[in-house]
Design a protein around this motif. Structure first.
Motif, PDB file in Angstrom:
ATOM      1  N   GLY A  95       0.837  -1.190   0.000  1.00 35.23           N
ATOM      2  CA  GLY A  95       0.000   0.000   0.000  1.00 35.23           C
ATOM      3  C   GLY A  95       0.875   1.245   0.000  1.00 35.23           C
ATOM      4  N   PRO A  96       0.564   2.242   0.834  1.00 31.69           N
ATOM      5  CA  PRO A  96       1.376   3.469   0.884  1.00 31.69           C
ATOM      6  C   PRO A  96       2.824   3.170   1.256  1.00 31.69           C
ATOM      7  CG  PRO A  96      -0.701   3.761   2.053  1.00 31.69           C
ATOM      8  CD  PRO A  96      -0.606   2.310   1.741  1.00 31.69           C
ATOM      9  N   ILE A  97       3.759   3.841   0.577  1.00 35.74           N
ATOM     10  CA  ILE A  97       5.193   3.659   0.811  1.00 35.74           C
ATOM     11  C   ILE A  97       5.784   5.014   1.195  1.00 35.74           C
ATOM     12  CG2 ILE A  97       7.402   2.970  -0.194  1.00 35.74           C
ATOM     13  CD1 ILE A  97       5.745   1.326  -2.258  1.00 35.74           C
ATOM     14  N   THR A  98       6.261   5.126   2.410  1.00 36.34           N
ATOM     15  CA  THR A  98       6.887   6.355   2.895  1.00 36.34           C
ATOM     16  C   THR A  98       8.381   6.110   3.060  1.00 36.34           C
ATOM     17  OG1 THR A  98       4.876   6.960   4.101  1.00 36.34           O
ATOM     18  CG2 THR A  98       6.924   8.080   4.728  1.00 36.34           C
ATOM     19  N   VAL A  99       9.185   7.013   2.510  1.00 34.58           N
ATOM     20  CA  VAL A  99      10.642   6.913   2.644  1.00 34.58           C
ATOM     21  C   VAL A  99      11.133   8.107   3.445  1.00 34.58           C
ATOM     22  CG1 VAL A  99      12.856   6.764   1.445  1.00 34.58           C
ATOM     23  CG2 VAL A  99      10.812   5.744   0.410  1.00 34.58           C
ATOM     24  N   VAL A 100      11.927   7.830   4.473  1.00 28.62           N
ATOM     25  CA  VAL A 100      12.527   8.881   5.292  1.00 28.62           C
ATOM     26  C   VAL A 100      14.024   8.915   4.995  1.00 28.62           C
ATOM     27  CG1 VAL A 100      13.012   9.665   7.636  1.00 28.62           C
ATOM     28  CG2 VAL A 100      10.794   8.642   7.097  1.00 28.62           C
ATOM     29  N   GLU A 101      14.499  10.058   4.519  1.00 28.84           N
ATOM     30  CA  GLU A 101      15.920  10.228   4.195  1.00 28.84           C
ATOM     31  C   GLU A 101      16.363  11.583   4.725  1.00 28.84           C
ATOM     32  OE1 GLU A 101      19.484  10.306   3.587  1.00 28.84           O
ATOM     33  OE2 GLU A 101      18.629   8.459   2.738  1.00 28.84           O
ATOM     34  N   ILE A 118      17.561   4.369 -11.112  1.00 26.38           N
ATOM     35  CA  ILE A 118      17.051   3.287 -10.276  1.00 26.38           C
ATOM     36  C   ILE A 118      15.631   3.562  -9.799  1.00 26.38           C
ATOM     37  CG2 ILE A 118      17.403   2.045  -8.091  1.00 26.38           C
ATOM     38  CD1 ILE A 118      20.411   2.612  -8.443  1.00 26.38           C
ATOM     39  N   THR A 119      15.320   4.825  -9.485  1.00 25.91           N
ATOM     40  CA  THR A 119      14.086   5.117  -8.755  1.00 25.91           C
ATOM     41  C   THR A 119      13.056   5.960  -9.506  1.00 25.91           C
ATOM     42  OG1 THR A 119      15.264   6.979  -7.751  1.00 25.91           O
ATOM     43  CG2 THR A 119      15.128   4.930  -6.471  1.00 25.91           C
ATOM     44  N   ALA A 120      13.288   6.301 -10.756  1.00 21.10           N
ATOM     45  CA  ALA A 120      12.366   7.210 -11.454  1.00 21.10           C
ATOM     46  C   ALA A 120      10.933   6.692 -11.420  1.00 21.10           C
ATOM     47  CB  ALA A 120      12.836   7.415 -12.895  1.00 21.10           C
ATOM     48  N   ALA A 121      10.731   5.425 -11.738  1.00 19.97           N
ATOM     49  CA  ALA A 121       9.376   4.867 -11.753  1.00 19.97           C
ATOM     50  C   ALA A 121       8.774   4.857 -10.353  1.00 19.97           C
ATOM     51  CB  ALA A 121       9.388   3.464 -12.342  1.00 19.97           C
ATOM     52  N   ALA A 122       9.584   4.537  -9.353  1.00 23.21           N
ATOM     53  CA  ALA A 122       9.088   4.493  -7.980  1.00 23.21           C
ATOM     54  C   ALA A 122       8.698   5.877  -7.485  1.00 23.21           C
ATOM     55  CB  ALA A 122      10.148   3.891  -7.060  1.00 23.21           C
ATOM     56  N   LEU A 123       9.494   6.896  -7.819  1.00 20.30           N
ATOM     57  CA  LEU A 123       9.172   8.255  -7.385  1.00 20.30           C
ATOM     58  C   LEU A 123       7.901   8.778  -8.045  1.00 20.30           C
ATOM     59  CD1 LEU A 123      12.750   9.821  -7.374  1.00 20.30           C
ATOM     60  CD2 LEU A 123      11.377   9.158  -5.393  1.00 20.30           C
ATOM     61  N   ALA A 124       7.600   8.268  -9.238  1.00 23.79           N
ATOM     62  CA  ALA A 124       6.375   8.673  -9.935  1.00 23.79           C
ATOM     63  C   ALA A 124       5.157   7.898  -9.454  1.00 23.79           C
ATOM     64  CB  ALA A 124       6.557   8.484 -11.437  1.00 23.79           C
ATOM     65  N   ASP A 125       5.359   6.858  -8.672  1.00 20.39           N
ATOM     66  CA  ASP A 125       4.257   6.032  -8.172  1.00 20.39           C
ATOM     67  C   ASP A 125       3.462   6.819  -7.133  1.00 20.39           C
ATOM     68  OD1 ASP A 125       2.777   4.042  -6.570  1.00 20.39           O
ATOM     69  OD2 ASP A 125       3.940   2.556  -7.698  1.00 20.39           O
ATOM     70  N   PRO A 126       2.145   6.918  -7.274  1.00 19.93           N
ATOM     71  CA  PRO A 126       1.355   7.708  -6.319  1.00 19.93           C
ATOM     72  C   PRO A 126       1.382   7.160  -4.898  1.00 19.93           C
ATOM     73  CG  PRO A 126      -0.070   6.491  -7.835  1.00 19.93           C
ATOM     74  CD  PRO A 126       1.315   6.370  -8.365  1.00 19.93           C
ATOM     75  N   ARG A 127       1.803   5.926  -4.718  1.00 24.35           N
ATOM     76  CA  ARG A 127       1.902   5.383  -3.357  1.00 24.35           C
ATOM     77  C   ARG A 127       3.110   5.930  -2.602  1.00 24.35           C
ATOM     78  NH1 ARG A 127       2.549  -0.760  -4.505  1.00 24.35           N
ATOM     79  NH2 ARG A 127       3.730   0.176  -6.226  1.00 24.35           N
ATOM     80  N   SER A 128       4.094   6.481  -3.329  1.00 22.99           N
ATOM     81  CA  SER A 128       5.388   6.833  -2.740  1.00 22.99           C
ATOM     82  C   SER A 128       5.423   8.273  -2.254  1.00 22.99           C
ATOM     83  CB  SER A 128       6.511   6.618  -3.758  1.00 22.99           C
ATOM     84  OG  SER A 128       6.553   5.263  -4.175  1.00 22.99           O
ATOM     85  N   VAL A 129       5.947   8.450  -1.049  1.00 24.01           N
ATOM     86  CA  VAL A 129       6.167   9.777  -0.469  1.00 24.01           C
ATOM     87  C   VAL A 129       7.573   9.800   0.110  1.00 24.01           C
ATOM     88  CG1 VAL A 129       5.477  11.410   1.319  1.00 24.01           C
ATOM     89  CG2 VAL A 129       3.730  10.129   0.081  1.00 24.01           C
ATOM     90  N   ILE A 130       8.344  10.859  -0.199  1.00 20.28           N
ATOM     91  CA  ILE A 130       9.690  11.024   0.341  1.00 20.28           C
ATOM     92  C   ILE A 130       9.669  12.144   1.378  1.00 20.28           C
ATOM     93  CG2 ILE A 130      12.126  11.400  -0.177  1.00 20.28           C
ATOM     94  CD1 ILE A 130      11.011   8.988  -1.601  1.00 20.28           C
ATOM     95  N   LEU A 131      10.142  11.864   2.575  1.00 18.02           N
ATOM     96  CA  LEU A 131      10.244  12.856   3.635  1.00 18.02           C
ATOM     97  C   LEU A 131      11.716  13.110   3.937  1.00 18.02           C
ATOM     98  CD1 LEU A 131       7.530  11.471   6.099  1.00 18.02           C
ATOM     99  CD2 LEU A 131       7.240  13.180   4.291  1.00 18.02           C
TER     100      LEU A 131
END
Length: 232
Positions: A95-101, A118-131
């Motif tokens: 489901g929702p994917i949150t990344v803390v960096e 490596i991550t272009a598709a993942a960053l465009a995924d609406p489930r992904s949030v980068i904090l």
């Protein structure tokens, strides 16, 4: 593609962050992240980072694991080379994917730099949030809960590049991890080597199902993922 011994590193970017110097280098066809002069990770493989995600997902379905309906939510501690995020986003079961960096430079190298391969598709995924924040700060200040915490913020509990990360592996840090998990949720911690002492720390922190999965590397001891389950 692993770098050949004679490949000389080329510095692509160097920045001063809140926790010291962060450098992106290229050695042959491989990108390396260096923190305060110490090698942290590179893009040569990614098998153990993918195992981190797969092991957590599998543990959610094991006895004593999560029983809530719906796709499980995931918090990834540490963006790094991006293999964990890319692998999680490639799996529709999450489901929702949150990344803390905490290093803004690393996030920028993914969004606008060469690590985006490596991550272009993942960053465009609406489930992904980068904090962009410190993991311990996020665990302490947020009331959010997750079905899985997959943590890869350093070389592991017995060998940290950044002394600031030591507290994650203390009883207080593990208590924060436990508090941020749903009942039956899974904690998965990447490490450059096995640690029996850390397994004991996980049990003492109130986790069940503590175990370690290994992934063989070309030289030296295997990389590992430490797994533990918050009691349901």
């Amino acid at each position: 593609m692993r770098p050949e011994p004679y490949d000389l590193p080329v510095t692509l970017d160097r920045r001063d962050g809140p926790h010291g110097e962060v450098v992106l280098r290229r050695r042959g066809g491989v990108h390396e992240i260096i923190v305060n002069g110490c090698f942290l990770m590179d893009t040569s493989d990614g098998r153990s980072e993918r195992l981190l995600i797969d092991a957590a997902f599998a543990a959610l379905g094991a006895d004593g694991g999560r029983r809530r309906a719906g796709p499980p939510s995931l918090l990834i501690g540490g963006l790094g080379a991006g293999f964990s995020l890319a692998h999680a986003a490639a799996r529709p079961g999450w489901g929702p994917i949150t990344v803390v960096e905490r290093e803004a430079a690393i996030v920028d190298w993914h969004r606008r730099g060469p690590l985006g391969e490596i991550t272009a598709a993942a960053l465009a995924d609406p489930r992904s949030v980068i904090l962009v924040t410190d993991l311990l700060t996020r665990l302490r200040d947020s009331d959010d809960r997750y079905d899985a915490l997959c943590l890869d913020i350093d070389n592991g509990p017995d060998w940290t590049v950044s002394p600031d990360n030591d507290s994650l592996y203390t009883p207080a840090g593990l208590a924060l991890c436990r508090a941020r998990l749903t009942p039956g949720g899974v904690l998965a911690v990447w490490s450059a080597k096995p640690s029996a002492a850390f397994e004991d720390s996980l049990r003492n922190a109130g986790f069940n199902g503590v175990r370690t999965e290994e992934i063989q590397v070309a030289r030296g001891v295997p990389d590992v993922v430490h797994l533990a389950v918050r009691p349901a």
